[in-house]
Design a protein around this motif. Structure first.
Motif, PDB file in Angstrom:
ATOM      1  N   MET A 173      13.042  59.557  52.756  1.00 58.26           N
ATOM      2  CA  MET A 173      12.597  60.496  51.713  1.00 58.26           C
ATOM      3  C   MET A 173      13.602  61.645  51.604  1.00 58.26           C
ATOM      4  O   MET A 173      14.027  62.199  52.624  1.00 58.26           O
ATOM      5  N   ILE A 174      13.967  61.977  50.399  1.00 58.77           N
ATOM      6  CA  ILE A 174      14.904  63.071  50.166  1.00 58.77           C
ATOM      7  C   ILE A 174      14.165  64.408  50.198  1.00 58.77           C
ATOM      8  O   ILE A 174      13.074  64.543  49.647  1.00 58.77           O
ATOM      9  N   ASP A 175      14.759  65.389  50.859  1.00 56.70           N
ATOM     10  CA  ASP A 175      14.194  66.730  50.907  1.00 56.70           C
ATOM     11  C   ASP A 175      14.902  67.625  49.898  1.00 56.70           C
ATOM     12  O   ASP A 175      16.106  67.474  49.650  1.00 56.70           O
ATOM     13  N   PHE A 176      14.155  68.567  49.338  1.00 53.36           N
ATOM     14  CA  PHE A 176      14.695  69.476  48.340  1.00 53.36           C
ATOM     15  C   PHE A 176      14.519  70.918  48.796  1.00 53.36           C
ATOM     16  O   PHE A 176      13.610  71.255  49.547  1.00 53.36           O
ATOM     17  N   ARG A 177      15.400  71.786  48.314  1.00 49.49           N
ATOM     18  CA  ARG A 177      15.311  73.227  48.509  1.00 49.49           C
ATOM     19  C   ARG A 177      15.339  73.890  47.133  1.00 49.49           C
ATOM     20  O   ARG A 177      15.908  73.337  46.188  1.00 49.49           O
ATOM     21  N   CYS A 189      16.817  76.913  40.742  1.00 53.18           N
ATOM     22  CA  CYS A 189      17.361  75.564  40.883  1.00 53.18           C
ATOM     23  C   CYS A 189      16.638  74.802  41.979  1.00 53.18           C
ATOM     24  O   CYS A 189      16.093  75.382  42.925  1.00 53.18           O
ATOM     25  N   ALA A 190      16.647  73.479  41.831  1.00 52.43           N
ATOM     26  CA  ALA A 190      16.220  72.554  42.878  1.00 52.43           C
ATOM     27  C   ALA A 190      17.470  71.856  43.374  1.00 52.43           C
ATOM     28  O   ALA A 190      18.285  71.381  42.568  1.00 52.43           O
ATOM     29  N   MET A 191      17.635  71.809  44.703  1.00 55.65           N
ATOM     30  CA  MET A 191      18.824  71.200  45.300  1.00 55.65           C
ATOM     31  C   MET A 191      18.424  70.125  46.291  1.00 55.65           C
ATOM     32  O   MET A 191      17.375  70.230  46.943  1.00 55.65           O
ATOM     33  N   VAL A 192      19.254  69.097  46.417  1.00 60.19           N
ATOM     34  CA  VAL A 192      19.101  68.154  47.508  1.00 60.19           C
ATOM     35  C   VAL A 192      19.486  68.889  48.787  1.00 60.19           C
ATOM     36  O   VAL A 192      20.579  69.456  48.882  1.00 60.19           O
ATOM     37  N   ALA A 193      18.588  68.914  49.755  1.00 61.34           N
ATOM     38  CA  ALA A 193      18.752  69.789  50.922  1.00 61.34           C
ATOM     39  C   ALA A 193      20.030  69.520  51.705  1.00 61.34           C
ATOM     40  O   ALA A 193      20.715  70.453  52.123  1.00 61.34           O
ATOM     41  N   ARG A 215      15.194  57.706  39.057  1.00 65.65           N
ATOM     42  CA  ARG A 215      15.606  57.237  40.369  1.00 65.65           C
ATOM     43  C   ARG A 215      16.519  56.019  40.233  1.00 65.65           C
ATOM     44  O   ARG A 215      17.418  56.027  39.400  1.00 65.65           O
ATOM     45  N   GLU A 216      16.317  54.962  41.025  1.00 69.32           N
ATOM     46  CA  GLU A 216      17.201  53.806  41.002  1.00 69.32           C
ATOM     47  C   GLU A 216      16.780  52.747  39.982  1.00 69.32           C
ATOM     48  O   GLU A 216      17.381  51.691  39.902  1.00 69.32           O
ATOM     49  N   GLU A 235      10.024  63.398  40.828  1.00 67.69           N
ATOM     50  CA  GLU A 235       9.907  64.286  39.676  1.00 67.69           C
ATOM     51  C   GLU A 235       8.804  65.307  39.907  1.00 67.69           C
ATOM     52  O   GLU A 235       8.959  66.493  39.626  1.00 67.69           O
ATOM     53  N   GLY A 236       7.665  64.868  40.464  1.00 70.29           N
ATOM     54  CA  GLY A 236       6.568  65.777  40.732  1.00 70.29           C
ATOM     55  C   GLY A 236       6.937  66.837  41.751  1.00 70.29           C
ATOM     56  O   GLY A 236       6.592  68.009  41.588  1.00 70.29           O
ATOM     57  N   VAL A 237       7.651  66.455  42.806  1.00 70.18           N
ATOM     58  CA  VAL A 237       8.071  67.402  43.828  1.00 70.18           C
ATOM     59  C   VAL A 237       8.993  68.458  43.236  1.00 70.18           C
ATOM     60  O   VAL A 237       8.863  69.658  43.520  1.00 70.18           O
ATOM     61  N   ILE A 238       9.923  68.049  42.384  1.00 67.70           N
ATOM     62  CA  ILE A 238      10.872  68.990  41.798  1.00 67.70           C
ATOM     63  C   ILE A 238      10.174  69.942  40.830  1.00 67.70           C
ATOM     64  O   ILE A 238      10.392  71.157  40.871  1.00 67.70           O
ATOM     65  N   VAL A 239       9.320  69.410  39.964  1.00 70.59           N
ATOM     66  CA  VAL A 239       8.592  70.268  39.020  1.00 70.59           C
ATOM     67  C   VAL A 239       7.709  71.256  39.779  1.00 70.59           C
ATOM     68  O   VAL A 239       7.655  72.446  39.452  1.00 70.59           O
TER      69      VAL A 239
END
Length: 236
Positions: free
Chosen positions: A1-5, A56-60, A120-121, A148-152
């Protein structure tokens, strides 16, 4: 799972160029809401950016920016024509439009999420040389929706905490129905304050009471009121 900041980005931050490039990708290249000819350098900007707070949302683990949104401050000195974009482009119902103090109002706009995390892919799967099983396609679509839900949600957390810090009481936004419905399921309630217009696609003007929405979100989705991962109070 990708984490975001998630972070607020100052206008003098070099990352603003990456935000503008993402907006260009989404608004000009993918969706056609803006003409590429109006942004020859591949950066989508407008006259309201200097009157806004940007997030902004970034890939951690890489720092890559994959999402952005801004709030335009109604009381900002020198605001173009003295109006927010919604007040310029939409005909608002006089009985429903915001009637409070300008320093308590902002407009949420320029939400953009990288195509990689909207789809995504699944795009690669559709063009792959080998057959992709339907179960794989379903899983990929589900993964896309989760990202998408996590970023929003993270960008919403940024907007909420910044707005509380600024003493804002209301938000305007011009949205498609789908986003409004998604936010409503999370407990974020918007009131329609005008008819649908052609503005970056077919969109509807809405108004939200921040305090009321905090109460709704506290019952339905209290995570929306938490500070986003990576959040820093720049003004402290």
């Amino acid at each position: 799972m990708i984490d975001f900041r998630f972070e607020r980005v100052e206008l003098n931050d070099p990352r603003m160029k990456e935000l503008y490039a993402l907006r260009y990708q989404v608004y000009c290249t993918e969706c056609g809401f803006e003409s590429p000819d109006d942004h020859p350098e591949g950066l989508e900007t407008d006259e309201y950016d200097v009157h806004s707070r940007h997030f902004c949302a970034m890939v951690a683990d890489t720092g890559r920016i994959v999402g952005t949104v801004r709030i335009v401050l109604a009381a900002s000195r020198g605001l173009p024509r003295g109006k927010l974009p919604i007040e310029w482009h939409c005909k608002l119902d006089p009985q429903k439009e915001f009637a409070g103090k300008r320093h308590e109002l902002a407009e949420i706009s320029r939400l953009a999420i990288s195509k990689d995390f909207r789809r995504r892919e699944i795009d690669k799967a559709l063009y792959a040389q080998t057959e992709v099983a339907l179960i794989e396609e379903h899983q990929l679509n589900e993964q896309r929706r989760q990202f998408e839900g996590v970023i929003v949600a993270g960008l919403y957390q940024c907007i909420y905490h910044e707005s509380v810090s600024l003493g804002l009481t209301h938000w305007y936004a011009v949205m498609v129905r789908g986003l409004c419905c998604l936010l409503r399921r999370w407990g974020v309630i918007w009131e329609k304050v005008g008819e649908q217009v052609e503005y970056h696609g077919q969109r509807i003007p809405y108004l939200a009471n921040i305090e009321e929405n905090a109460r709704h979100a506290g019952l339905l989705n209290p995570r929306l009121l938490e500070k986003p991962v990576g959040w820093k109070n720049i003004d402290s």
